[in-house]
Each structure stands twice: as structure tokens, then as C-alpha cells.
Design a protein around this motif. Sequence first.
Motif, PDB file in Angstrom:
ATOM      1  N   GLN A  26      17.299  34.297 -48.441  1.00 37.50           N
ATOM      2  CA  GLN A  26      17.221  32.979 -47.833  1.00 37.50           C
ATOM      3  C   GLN A  26      18.041  32.782 -46.564  1.00 37.50           C
ATOM      4  N   CYS A  27      19.277  33.302 -46.544  1.00 38.18           N
ATOM      5  CA  CYS A  27      20.241  32.727 -45.600  1.00 38.18           C
ATOM      6  C   CYS A  27      19.994  33.112 -44.142  1.00 38.18           C
ATOM      7  N   TYR A  28      19.366  34.244 -43.863  1.00 43.78           N
ATOM      8  CA  TYR A  28      19.135  34.596 -42.468  1.00 43.78           C
ATOM      9  C   TYR A  28      18.080  33.706 -41.820  1.00 43.78           C
ATOM     10  N   LEU A  29      17.137  33.193 -42.608  1.00 40.95           N
ATOM     11  CA  LEU A  29      16.198  32.217 -42.053  1.00 40.95           C
ATOM     12  C   LEU A  29      16.933  30.946 -41.638  1.00 40.95           C
ATOM     13  N   SER A  30      17.882  30.511 -42.469  1.00 43.81           N
ATOM     14  CA  SER A  30      18.674  29.333 -42.106  1.00 43.81           C
ATOM     15  C   SER A  30      19.399  29.567 -40.785  1.00 43.81           C
ATOM     16  N   ALA A  31      19.922  30.781 -40.599  1.00 39.88           N
ATOM     17  CA  ALA A  31      20.603  31.106 -39.344  1.00 39.88           C
ATOM     18  C   ALA A  31      19.638  31.017 -38.158  1.00 39.88           C
ATOM     19  N   CYS A  32      18.403  31.452 -38.362  1.00 44.10           N
ATOM     20  CA  CYS A  32      17.414  31.399 -37.276  1.00 44.10           C
ATOM     21  C   CYS A  32      17.064  29.958 -36.907  1.00 44.10           C
ATOM     22  N   TYR A  33      17.014  29.064 -37.890  1.00 38.49           N
ATOM     23  CA  TYR A  33      16.757  27.651 -37.584  1.00 38.49           C
ATOM     24  C   TYR A  33      17.886  27.086 -36.710  1.00 38.49           C
ATOM     25  N   LEU A  34      19.132  27.478 -37.040  1.00 40.17           N
ATOM     26  CA  LEU A  34      20.273  26.999 -36.247  1.00 40.17           C
ATOM     27  C   LEU A  34      20.235  27.560 -34.833  1.00 40.17           C
ATOM     28  N   TRP A  35      19.825  28.810 -34.691  1.00 45.98           N
ATOM     29  CA  TRP A  35      19.728  29.416 -33.361  1.00 45.98           C
ATOM     30  C   TRP A  35      18.709  28.667 -32.506  1.00 45.98           C
TER      31      TRP A  35
END
Length: 664
Positions: A413-422
Motif C-alpha cells: 500500500q504505502c508507496y502508492l500513498s507516497a506517489c499521491y503526495l508527490w
Amino acid sequence: MAEARPGDALLAFADHYPTTPVTFSKCEWEWLATSGLRTYVEFPASLPVAGAGTRSEATRLERAWFQPEFVLPNALGSISALVHMSYPAEKAWIRLGKLAGYDTLAFEAGDTPTHPLLFLHQPHLLVATTALSAYIAGRFAPRATWHQAWQAIIAWLLRHDSFSLPEVPAVCTASYEAPAQSSPLPKGAEVEAISRSLQWYHDAGMLLSSGQEPLYRSITEDGFHASPEWLGGDGSGGALEGFLSEFDHKGHQPTRCWRRADCVSETAGAFAAGSLLLGKNHGRTAQNLSDWLYHSSLLVSGDRANPDHPAYGLIGWHDRPRYGRFHQADGWNIYYGDDNARVLLGTILCSGALQSDRWLAPIIRNILANLRTSGPHGLRRNAIWNHDLAERGWESYRQSDELPAEWISPHYQCYLSACYLWLYHHTGDPMLLKHGTRGITLLMEAYPDRWRWTNGLQQERARMLLPLAWLLRVDDRPKHREWLHGMANDLLEHQVECGALREVLASGNGKYGPPQRHEDYGTREASLLQQDGDPVSDLLYTCNFAFLGLHEAAAVTNDPRLRSASDRLADYLVRIQSRSARPELSGAWLRTFDYQRWETWGSDADGAWGAWCVETGWTQSWITSVLAMRQLGTSLWEIYTPSGAAECYAKEKEQLLTSLTSLS
């Protein structure tokens, strides 16, 4: 035999293993019985009294088990026993079987099927049912265990208990000694590691040129090829996944001959970052790889390129049809969120290093495609099938508030969340900030008791560092700093003196933990350790992503402790990079490393990505990329500032989110 004298020993090696067993005539067997010579025979076609043996095929999962009567009782060893001759023997010095454990048996053997591997057939005759003499070229492990085994064999043959066998150089070793045994790394060691890593991609045949297709070969009696036939590729045909975790008797590993989107993109990122330091043609290779992925591959074509299909913008897993247990569909028709996220991170790195916006639209499109198939809580199914998407539509995923326990997994899950923030940082759309923050918050509120860890708890902590660091980039508040430092503290509690991160299990919520009985060994994915305390580090799931996460965390906080931890991990990774006279091995990072033995060793229970596998993405790429970013004085967050991001985003958002009004 003709030259033997009293007191000598005779060794009959299988020079033509595995095609032709060693053969003795009846007369020769009788001579040996009366000669007084102690004799070692391996891979024999027949034996006195026992008669002809039965040729048996062994799997890579079978391991050597040293018996109590022999050296290192109950120790386990790896062996490239692709073929062995079966003979009945109630007692043996070494047995062969599918056995769970790290370096010793984890459970009583009981009724677990095993086969004699080394046994005393007659008082003067020691029999090995396979080619144990291949222990050097075949890369048997651990090295010290097999060295002691051969020392004991020769001592028995010579009736010389104090016999000492000279050390023999290994085929593949770490590049440098452990820190406690050597001086600091030489100046330029990190740049050399980057150069050797990128050269490995070429020497190992991991890069394809346009028009080249992977060959799906099975093992033959001649073993595996040292490297594929397509040496010299320039990346315009993509990149292969890497090497499988098995050997033939010559120590060669088979290639995993498929092209994965994540591995291709991450490899492109490594070549792009490396080009800023090394020049050469690495930048061109990076562009070729990304262009193949986004313009030529099956992974983004078909339904994924159709704006009217709910799979529009997603990226398929791999390009091999009907793979294994995923027989419901071809490999390009399944969408893993974590793999899509690492595709994005690799392309962000590649774009920044090459200062190019040529892949900006696919980046944004894929972020939105994953977002619209996520729930309102910010998480998504670990994997979504194309046929399910076609049947349900993407809106059903976005509007569903289902949240099963297995979704509470940073791994997925968590790398997708990072991409949304980017993307929020470059567009200012609060929907992206809200969605990314929700997912991270949900995961952090569940830590650690409700986390569904994959192969171990350390890898989940390692993955969380990057999104927590990027959360500080867009929303720096005390709670978020507390999350980041707390997660780093828990991870680094298990960083040992040499810089390695020791693997750690956790009770309860494990998905792919160690086998709980011998029969489970090799039946699914698994951790490299059998129990907490085993001195093993994982470069496929933990050290690689921790390296990236620590680098990003140190960049945003400038915390000396995080920077020191990153430096120590960098030192460790540079030291354990493989060095070998064989080019397809030299410069690689294998999945596992035992930091006490200082060699590649671990429980090889993972049936898909075992201890000796090499991954072009995941491992090789991110270690190389972070080493390069360290030299360049930049971070993944800082390296790419796309021009025209807002305009491109508005266009893609209108295309992908036209029928949904509740996102913001």
C-alpha cells in the motif's frame, strides 16, 4: 587403481556428471574389496551387492542434512544436486531432503522423506550418490560446512584424523571483508559499485534489444547456460527480471526470462542516475528501457490504453502468458498496486536524471488510475484482475468502504500513498493530499499489531520510511515527525555493527513466514530466517527499501542519526556486492547475506524468489540508484520537477475521473 600402493586412497569422481554415472566392472569391485584401499565413489551406476542404482531427479529445494555420525551434526547445506542415484542405506553420513531450518533442522525429521547422499556401503567403500566433488564450482553453501565435510572425507580415506584441507577460493564472494576485519572502504568505492552494477546488467544478459524475445528454457542435462544468448542488448527491448535461486553443477543460475514493468522501470532509473556520474551510454539505455515500457510493451497496451476501459492507465505485471498459479489470466492482466508504485518511482527517477518530461503523462495517468481503483480510506486491493475490472467498473472499487485485514500492509500500500503526495506537490490538488494522507494514517494507526506483514516485520518498516519522509515534505507537523522517527527507531534497533539490518519476524499476522513443518518448505513465498536471531539480511525486501527510505528521511530531516544509519548501510551494501571471475555474477547483489558467515546464505524456503535470486528491479536497481543519489547530493523527491505538470494533470484527471464527484 594400477598405481595405488598400500596406505593410499582412491577417489573416483563423476567427470561426466550428470549425463554418465561412474562405472566399475565386477572384477574391479572385487579388486577394491581385497586391496585394502579406502575408496570414495560418486554417482555410481551400480554398487556391489546393491546392484544398479535408480537415477532420480532432485529439486532445488532439497538440501543436504549432515547426520549425527558425521561432521557438524544436524547442520544443513545447499547443494546443486540436480541428479542423484538412489540406493538403499539405513545409515548415512549426509542425507538429502526437503528440510526446513536456517542452518540446522527446525523440527524433528520424523517421517520426512530423505535419500542417502553420502554413506558407507562397505567398510572400505564410501559412496556419494551425486557429484559432491562439484562443491566448489557448484557453489555449495555454507562454504565452511562443505570444506569441513570434504576434510572429514579425506581424513577418513587416509586414516589421518588430523588431516587439514587447504582453503579454496570461492567462485563468488563479497567484494570486501567485514568492517571489523578490514580498513575503511577505499576512496571511490561507492562509484565503483555503481559502475560494476550497471556493467552486470550487460554481462549477465539482462538487457534486450528491440525485436528480441525472451526464451523460456527449461533445465537440460547439460545444466544452465552461463548467460543468455542475447548479450549486448541496449534496453530497447526491455529488461529481464533476473536470476532464479538455483544452480547447476557448474554454479550457473537460470534466468527468469520475463519482463516485469517494475523491474524495467527501476532499472531505467538506475541507469539514468548512473549516467550523471559515469556518462558512457547509460542515459541512452535508460531512455530505451522507459520507451519500451510505455510505448512498445504489452504492459500498457490493449485495455490499459483504452480510455473507455476501467483498466485505462494501469500497468500490467509482466509479459509472460498464463504464469503458474496465476493461470486465470495472462501476466499483463493483473495490476499490483505496489508494483505500479515502483514503476512510478523508477520513472520519476529516470525523468529527473535525464531532465525529460517524455513520460510525464503516463506517470500522472497511472497515479490517477490507481487512485480511482482505491477505496475512500486511501487503500486498494493488493491486486486487481483485468476481468474483474471489466465486470465491476472502477467506480465500484472507489466507492467501496471494504477494508479486509490483509490490506493493512505497507508492502502493498504505502508507496502508492507516497506517489499521491508527490503528485500533490506538483499540482496542488488537495484531493491527492487527502488521499495519500488517509492511507498513511490508517497504516500508522494499525502499527504494529494489525499490520499484515509479508515476509517479515522489518521489510514493512523499511517500506514505510519513504512515504513518511514525503509526508513531511508536504505536511510537516509534530505527529508526522513522531511517526517517521518512531518507525526509523524500530527499524534501526536491529541494525548490527557491520551496518546490516537483521530480519525480524512478528507473531500473528504474517503472510509468508518461515515454514512450520518440513512439508511446507518451498511450497510458497517465505522469509529467509527460520526464527528471530538468525543472522540474515534480506536485500530483496528490506535492506534495499530501507536504504531508499533512510536516504529520503535523512534528506528531509537532516537528522545525523538517520544519515549515519544510511552511511553504515551503504558501507555494508558496497562490501557485500558480489565479486567473481564469472561476469554474470560479478557486480550483483543476491537476495540474502549472512553477516556472520559473511557469505550468501539463508533459508531457501521461498518457492518463487529464493535466497540466491538476483532481481534487476527491487534489489539491484534501488541499491544502485541510492548510491548514485548519495554521490549526486540529491534525493528522489528533489530530482524531478516536471514542467507543465498542472496542465497535464488537469487533462488526465478530466479523462479518468469524469464520472466521479466524491473524490474531493
